[in-house]
Design a protein around this motif. Structure first.
Motif, PDB file in Angstrom:
ATOM      1  N   ASP A 246      -0.960 -11.112  -1.478  1.00 53.30           N
ATOM      2  CA  ASP A 246      -0.056 -10.823  -0.375  1.00 53.30           C
ATOM      3  C   ASP A 246       0.975 -11.945  -0.254  1.00 53.30           C
ATOM      4  O   ASP A 246       0.615 -13.127  -0.283  1.00 53.30           O
ATOM      5  N   PHE A 247       2.252 -11.561  -0.098  1.00 52.85           N
ATOM      6  CA  PHE A 247       3.339 -12.534  -0.044  1.00 52.85           C
ATOM      7  C   PHE A 247       4.058 -12.449   1.302  1.00 52.85           C
ATOM      8  O   PHE A 247       4.337 -11.363   1.803  1.00 52.85           O
ATOM      9  N   GLN A 248       4.361 -13.617   1.841  1.00 49.12           N
ATOM     10  CA  GLN A 248       5.047 -13.685   3.125  1.00 49.12           C
ATOM     11  C   GLN A 248       6.408 -12.989   3.049  1.00 49.12           C
ATOM     12  O   GLN A 248       7.182 -13.190   2.113  1.00 49.12           O
ATOM     13  N   SER A 275       2.259  -6.624  -0.060  1.00 53.91           N
ATOM     14  CA  SER A 275       0.987  -6.641  -0.781  1.00 53.91           C
ATOM     15  C   SER A 275       1.108  -5.937  -2.124  1.00 53.91           C
ATOM     16  O   SER A 275       1.679  -4.844  -2.213  1.00 53.91           O
ATOM     17  N   ARG A 276       0.551  -6.564  -3.145  1.00 54.18           N
ATOM     18  CA  ARG A 276       0.567  -6.035  -4.505  1.00 54.18           C
ATOM     19  C   ARG A 276      -0.867  -5.930  -5.010  1.00 54.18           C
ATOM     20  O   ARG A 276      -1.689  -6.809  -4.765  1.00 54.18           O
ATOM     21  N   VAL A 277      -1.163  -4.852  -5.724  1.00 56.10           N
ATOM     22  CA  VAL A 277      -2.499  -4.635  -6.262  1.00 56.10           C
ATOM     23  C   VAL A 277      -2.414  -4.513  -7.779  1.00 56.10           C
ATOM     24  O   VAL A 277      -1.619  -3.732  -8.313  1.00 56.10           O
ATOM     25  N   GLN A 306      -0.052  -2.034 -11.930  1.00 50.40           N
ATOM     26  CA  GLN A 306       0.278  -2.665 -10.658  1.00 50.40           C
ATOM     27  C   GLN A 306       0.971  -1.654  -9.757  1.00 50.40           C
ATOM     28  O   GLN A 306       1.806  -0.860 -10.224  1.00 50.40           O
ATOM     29  N   ASN A 307       0.626  -1.691  -8.466  1.00 53.18           N
ATOM     30  CA  ASN A 307       1.365  -0.901  -7.487  1.00 53.18           C
ATOM     31  C   ASN A 307       1.406  -1.653  -6.166  1.00 53.18           C
ATOM     32  O   ASN A 307       0.947  -2.787  -6.068  1.00 53.18           O
ATOM     33  N   GLY A 308       1.953  -1.019  -5.152  1.00 55.95           N
ATOM     34  CA  GLY A 308       2.201  -1.688  -3.884  1.00 55.95           C
ATOM     35  C   GLY A 308       3.619  -2.208  -3.843  1.00 55.95           C
ATOM     36  O   GLY A 308       4.549  -1.539  -4.294  1.00 55.95           O
TER      37      GLY A 308
END
Length: 496
Positions: A246-248, A275-277, A306-308
């Motif tokens: 998760d990135f700010q 958020s990236r998964v 990868q998604n999100g």
């Protein structure tokens, strides 16, 4: 009556002094024409202390990283500090069937590892300690590790913050390594306030001066959650990874004045995260052995997606990474081919607000995509992704080990040529270049090794344009060589 086995605590104390002298003339990016080469020596000094007894394991690793001559002969307060704690963790055993004093034993082993630690999984493709860099990589995290009937499951979490919030509210997270000052649009140096990362822009649309990437850039995750599952079937190992980072969130902003000019940038004061998964699996197998008539065959196959949303809030669409390789070994010699793809943006179909660029998380790119570090490190990588077809050779002797790798690099997706003299709609040729890497490592003693490396990148205009935005301005032949001495004494070892 159950009894606890008695024993002696185990201590370890291992040092490392690793110097690396490099001659760089096109490492990471093609060098300008007629530019002089860079020459320097860097050094890592590390001391690792370990303690193990009963149900606890403890380790602390302290390191100092610097370039020879980087400090004045007399240090002053303005020089900053480079001494840091690389590792500081403890692992507590919660369940162990071999320990009869533990009554609750539904599985074979369960432990909790907490603190500053390295995350090293599989071939360090997505999660690794980045040991090639002198500073390495570590994580502040908690890891719950379970083993049962040959299966291993690791569950990990991490939550990052830059302050203990004394006199502050909220938990917005500003990426680290922010410069203290930046040049404005009128070439005036302006101080950078906290929570602001400068960018450079044209026409009022700010873009990053140096593209951010997970490896080697200034956008650390705010938090992460992961699950890793592995099991070995005879000579084949299966592993699966689920990793969410998760990135700010941020907003575009600027600072300065009409007189001094402006610095465009990102202000990290927006609530929430992107958020990236990342998910996928890997198979590693072996057939035969090196002494058999047909020799040993080692193979590997993997696929990840990868998604999100990425760190910039772009929606990830069909981002993937897959590949495979095989190595044939007979006696002291090994060789084998491989091929892999990291997806990129198809310029002819990509939509606004979307991206298809696969980010290889927190791995060790130096090990996989050429030793000259053109891809997925500090200098960024082409938006069109990467294809890598390679052939590797290896000789393994008693003291001497040599390797020779050849890489053919190409774009994975169509990319437009937007140079002023190119007709609208012109696509770049896919070929990025050929890289040749030679490494020789010689064991001088039990604790000391000497390593020499030499690499050549024969780049193209497509490589220059996708990495640096120019054509015919850089030397298409990049070279790099190094000589490294690695001394790792075990201070508590006994003489053979």
């Amino acid at each position: 009556m159950a009894t606890r086995s008695t024993g002696v605590a185990q201590f370890s104390l291992v040092g490392q002094l690793r110097t690396r002298t490099e001659l760089r003339n096109g490492l990471g990016n093609l060098a300008p024409k007629d530019a002089p080469a860079a020459f320097f020596t860097s050094q890592r000094t590390r001391l690792t202390f370990g303690y193990k007894w009963d149900r606890i394991q403890f380790q602390t690793s302290i390191q100092d990283v610097r370039v020879w001559g980087q400090d004045a002969s007399t240090i002053n307060n303005a020089d900053g500090n480079r001494l840091m704690v690389h590792e500081a963790w403890a692992e507590v055993t919660l369940i162990n069937r071999a320990d009869t004093t533990i009554k609750f034993r539904p599985i074979e082993n369960l432990s909790l590892k907490i603190g500053r630690q390295e995350l090293v999984y599989d071939d360090v493709r997505l999660l690794g300690n980045l040991d090639w860099l002198q500073q390495g990589r570590r994580f502040d995290a908690a890891l719950l590790k379970a083993q049962h009937r040959g299966w291993a499951l690791d569950l990990g979490v991490g939550f990052n913050q830059n302050t203990d919030a004394f006199g502050m509210v909220g938990d917005n997270y500003t990426p680290g390594n922010v410069p203290a000052s930046a040049l404005s649009t009128k070439n005036v140096t302006l101080a950078i306030p906290a929570g602001f990362i400068p960018t450079a822009g044209k026409g009022g649309a700010p873009v990053l001066a140096t593209p951010l990437s997970t490896n080697g850039q200034n956008q650390q995750f705010k938090s992460f959650q992961m699950a890793y599952l592995a099991h070995k079937f005879n000579q084949t190992k299966f592993s699966a990874l689920l990793f969410k980072d998760d990135f700010q969130k941020y907003r575009s902003d600027s600072l300065g004045s009409a007189a001094a000019g402006y610095v465009y940038g990102r202000r990290y004061d927006v609530a929430g995260t992107n958020s990236r998964v990342t998910y996928g699996a890997m198979l590693i197998g072996q057939l035969g052995d090196a002494s058999s008539k047909l020799g040993k065959v080692q193979w590997q196959a993997f696929a990840y997606g990868q998604n999100g949303k990425d760190r910039d809030g772009l929606s990830l669409k069909k981002a993937y990474h897959y590949g495979g390789n095989v190595m044939f070994q007979k006696g002291l010699l090994s060789f084998g081919p491989g091929y892999e793809v990291l997806s990129g943006n198809n310029a002819t179909t990509i939509q606004s607000g979307e991206t298809s660029r696969f980010d290889p998380l927190y791995g060790t790119p130096h090990r996989h995509w050429g030793y000259m570090d053109y891809f997925y490190v500090g200098t960024g990588s082409p938006a069109g992704g990467l294809q890598d077809a390679f052939l590797k050779f290896k000789y393994t002797g008693i003291r001497l080990t040599t390797t020779f790798d050849m890489h053919y690099f190409a774009l994975a997706a169509p990319t437009y040529n937007k140079m002023p003299d190119a007709p609208i709609g012109t696509l770049l040729p896919n070929k990025l270049g050929m890289e040749y890497d030679f490494v020789a490592n010689y064991a001088l003693s039990r604790f000391t090794s000497l390593e020499f490396g030499y690499s050549i990148m024969k780049g193209t205009n497509s490589l220059e344009y996708t990495k640096q935005g120019t054509m015919d301005e850089k030397n298409k032949l990049g070279t790099w060589s190094y000589l490294m001495i690695n001394i790792r004494p075990d201070f508590l070892a006994t003489k053979r």
